[in-house]
Design an enzyme around this catalytic site. Sequence first.
Site, mmCIF file in Angstrom:
data_model
loop_
_atom_site.group_PDB
_atom_site.id
_atom_site.type_symbol
_atom_site.label_atom_id
_atom_site.label_comp_id
_atom_site.label_asym_id
_atom_site.label_seq_id
_atom_site.Cartn_x
_atom_site.Cartn_y
_atom_site.Cartn_z
ATOM 1 N N ASP A 13 0.807 -1.225 0.000
ATOM 2 C CA ASP A 13 0.000 0.000 0.000
ATOM 3 C C ASP A 13 0.838 1.272 0.000
ATOM 4 O O ASP A 13 0.403 2.308 0.530
ATOM 5 C CB ASP A 13 -0.964 0.023 1.215
ATOM 6 N N LYS A 16 1.932 2.153 -5.118
ATOM 7 C CA LYS A 16 2.476 1.595 -6.376
ATOM 8 C C LYS A 16 1.554 1.906 -7.549
ATOM 9 O O LYS A 16 2.001 2.259 -8.633
ATOM 10 C CB LYS A 16 2.655 0.060 -6.241
ATOM 11 N N GLY A 40 -4.466 -4.266 -3.753
ATOM 12 C CA GLY A 40 -5.445 -3.226 -4.055
ATOM 13 C C GLY A 40 -4.660 -2.002 -4.459
ATOM 14 O O GLY A 40 -3.992 -1.391 -3.635
ATOM 15 N N HIS A 41 -4.677 -1.693 -5.746
ATOM 16 C CA HIS A 41 -3.892 -0.565 -6.251
ATOM 17 C C HIS A 41 -4.845 0.538 -6.692
ATOM 18 O O HIS A 41 -5.672 0.341 -7.584
ATOM 19 C CB HIS A 41 -2.993 -1.024 -7.414
ATOM 20 N N GLN A 219 2.034 -6.047 -3.206
ATOM 21 C CA GLN A 219 2.464 -6.129 -1.814
ATOM 22 C C GLN A 219 3.775 -5.350 -1.628
ATOM 23 O O GLN A 219 4.008 -4.409 -2.363
ATOM 24 C CB GLN A 219 2.600 -7.594 -1.339
HETATM 25 P P1 GDP Z 1 -0.654 0.332 -3.577
HETATM 26 O O1 GDP Z 1 -1.267 -0.920 -3.082
HETATM 27 O O2 GDP Z 1 0.814 0.397 -3.322
HETATM 28 O O3 GDP Z 1 -0.982 0.640 -5.013
HETATM 29 O O4 GDP Z 1 -1.283 1.512 -2.707
HETATM 30 P P2 GDP Z 1 -2.855 1.693 -2.351
HETATM 31 O O5 GDP Z 1 -3.536 2.181 -3.562
HETATM 32 O O6 GDP Z 1 -3.388 0.489 -1.680
HETATM 33 O O7 GDP Z 1 -2.771 2.792 -1.218
HETATM 34 C C1 GDP Z 1 -2.226 4.047 -1.437
HETATM 35 C C2 GDP Z 1 -3.323 5.114 -1.193
HETATM 36 O O8 GDP Z 1 -2.714 6.383 -1.088
HETATM 37 C C3 GDP Z 1 -4.323 5.219 -2.319
HETATM 38 O O9 GDP Z 1 -5.560 5.533 -1.781
HETATM 39 C C4 GDP Z 1 -3.783 6.371 -3.159
HETATM 40 O O10 GDP Z 1 -4.797 7.064 -3.887
HETATM 41 C C5 GDP Z 1 -3.208 7.258 -2.094
HETATM 42 N N1 GDP Z 1 -2.049 8.064 -2.496
HETATM 43 C C6 GDP Z 1 -1.055 7.758 -3.361
HETATM 44 N N2 GDP Z 1 -0.140 8.729 -3.391
HETATM 45 C C7 GDP Z 1 -0.539 9.681 -2.521
HETATM 46 C C8 GDP Z 1 0.008 10.930 -2.070
HETATM 47 O O11 GDP Z 1 1.082 11.341 -2.467
HETATM 48 N N3 GDP Z 1 -0.705 11.623 -1.134
HETATM 49 C C9 GDP Z 1 -1.891 11.172 -0.648
HETATM 50 N N4 GDP Z 1 -2.508 11.916 0.268
HETATM 51 N N5 GDP Z 1 -2.428 10.000 -1.033
HETATM 52 C C10 GDP Z 1 -1.762 9.264 -1.953
HETATM 53 P P1 IMO Z 2 -0.878 -4.152 -2.237
HETATM 54 O O1 IMO Z 2 -0.425 -4.727 -3.551
HETATM 55 C C1 IMO Z 2 -0.938 -4.507 2.097
HETATM 56 C C2 IMO Z 2 -1.029 -8.540 3.759
HETATM 57 C C3 IMO Z 2 -2.263 -8.979 4.520
HETATM 58 C C4 IMO Z 2 -1.625 -9.903 5.542
HETATM 59 C C5 IMO Z 2 -0.529 -10.589 4.736
HETATM 60 C C6 IMO Z 2 -0.936 -11.947 4.181
HETATM 61 O O2 IMO Z 2 -2.139 -3.398 -2.289
HETATM 62 O O3 IMO Z 2 0.254 -3.402 -1.603
HETATM 63 P P2 IMO Z 2 -2.493 -12.669 2.158
HETATM 64 O O4 IMO Z 2 -3.942 -12.440 1.907
HETATM 65 O O5 IMO Z 2 -1.590 -12.133 1.092
HETATM 66 O O6 IMO Z 2 -2.190 -14.110 2.484
HETATM 67 O O7 IMO Z 2 -2.172 -11.858 3.514
HETATM 68 O O8 IMO Z 2 -0.242 -9.716 3.655
HETATM 69 N N1 IMO Z 2 -1.273 -8.056 2.388
HETATM 70 C C7 IMO Z 2 -1.196 -6.761 2.033
HETATM 71 N N2 IMO Z 2 -0.976 -5.664 2.770
HETATM 72 N N3 IMO Z 2 -1.056 -4.399 0.773
HETATM 73 C C8 IMO Z 2 -1.233 -5.499 -0.001
HETATM 74 O O9 IMO Z 2 -1.207 -5.446 -1.347
HETATM 75 C C9 IMO Z 2 -1.356 -6.751 0.633
HETATM 76 N N4 IMO Z 2 -1.565 -8.011 0.191
HETATM 77 C C10 IMO Z 2 -1.491 -8.800 1.279
HETATM 78 O O10 IMO Z 2 -2.910 -7.890 5.125
HETATM 79 O O11 IMO Z 2 -0.985 -9.144 6.537
HETATM 80 MG MG MG Z 3 -2.827 -1.538 -1.849
#
Ligand code: GDP
Ligand code: IMO
Ligand code: MG
Length: 415
Positions: A13, A16, A40-41, A219
């Site tokens: 999270d 990416k 979840g991206h 991840q």
């Molecule tokens: P990922 O799994 O690495 O793709 O990240 P996620 O999408 O799960 O979580 C990142 C969250 O931060 C998302 O809701 C993005 O929209 C948000 N985000 C990304 N870059 C920024 C930033 O520079 N500032 C803020 N406030 N939010 C951001």
């Molecule tokens: P993105 O790509 C954050 C975490 C789960 C748990 C551990 C194992 O959005 O960064 P799993 O279901 O993979 O067996 O769970 O990994 N986890 C993540 N945490 N971002 C993710 O993906 C994750 N995918 C799995 O919360 O701790």
């Molecule tokens: Mg994510």
Amino acid sequence: MKADLIVGIQWGDEGKGKIVDLLAQKYDCVARYQGGHNAGHTIVVDGKTHALHLIPSGILNPKATNIIGNGVVVSPAALIKEMKQFDNLLGRLFVSESAHMILTFHTLIDQAKEKLRGDKAIGTTGRGIGPAYSEKIARQGFRLGELRDVDTLTARVMEYFAQNKAIFEALEITLPSREELNAELSEFSQKLVPFLTNTTQMAWKLMDDEKKILLEGAQGTLLDIDHGTYPYVTSSSTISAGACTGLGVNPKDIGKITGIVKAYCTRVGNGPFPTEEHGDTGERIRKAGHEFGTTTGRPRRCGWFDAVACRHASRINGCDELSIMKLDVLDGFEEILVCVAYEINGEQIDYMPLDLDNVKPVYKIFEGWDKTEGVRHFEDLPQTAQTYLRALEEMTQTKIGIISTSPDRNDTILL
Ligand code: GDP
Ligand code: IMO
Ligand code: MG
């Protein structure tokens, strides 16, 4: 042409999706190579939010093709659902015929085992990731290419059910009948077979034709099956090396590697987190950063930047650059802390030990700033934010290439 790579540096999270979407404008192809719909991206373009789980984050760039590589575990049901939000995917989305499938029973095993673990639960996303990868390694998995012959696949799954009857009974899992299974697999076959291909050959051809591929990690490094905080990890190789096995490119095919890292730390699920803030500070970061999971909606645990872990992750991935995300979330803090060493048994260490449970962070304190939100040029950042960023470069021994100051694609500083 070599393929460039985006990898998560912390516990996932990091943002990416935003960076892959932004960079995808300049690439011909984006490829996922590990993980599944546990990812979840989130991508925000013109105020509209898109959440992707399996489909690569290049999909919003109409010119890029997108690959789901052999190292991904694919839930056909989740993929079909996710595909519904896009038109005309044929010819834009390619899925490896050798990727393993997550079927309903994998998901039920994941959830049942988490329940059995009680207070030692991993806190998985409950998506069946662990069981699907386990069965792959145990050489009794089911691959997407098998959807081309549904009757043979049905027979193979039924045989697997019979062989593992005792396990399903012990976990109180109700299995589908042969007819139900056959109907479900037939639907998967009809919807997905047109997208299946040999994605390794495809990637090689693209590279041979001087096309640019962006490899999208899911991840993060600290959730890696080998190098993460085992057993509180996911079940795949989340580090850059995972792209080699998960797509079929060789190490020499990989060009620039960018590590994605937040200006602080979060973790969702259980396991050690040395810089976690349990009180008001953690709550304030969670609120400002909207730190709730894209996949499960769970509140993310929050804390300060861990330079020891980041330096370690940068080395293991071979990062050429870091992309510092969510700098704006720290806006308004008077003081900003960074973990520069760990204390364990009265001693200070500057590396990640096997057991992170008993380390205490040693902090360096930085002066805060008022506002970085929406800033698009480095020189427009407050001086104290510039100092913070330069210090992160030094502490992590990796230069910063990108800084992100809001969820929006355009609020990004490219150095
Ligand atoms: P990922 O799994 O690495 O793709 O990240 P996620 O999408 O799960 O979580 C990142 C969250 O931060 C998302 O809701 C993005 O929209 C948000 N985000 C990304 N870059 C920024 C930033 O520079 N500032 C803020 N406030 N939010 C951001
Ligand atoms: P993105 O790509 C954050 C975490 C789960 C748990 C551990 C194992 O959005 O960064 P799993 O279901 O993979 O067996 O769970 O990994 N986890 C993540 N945490 N971002 C993710 O993906 C994750 N995918 C799995 O919360 O701790
Ligand atoms: Mg994510």
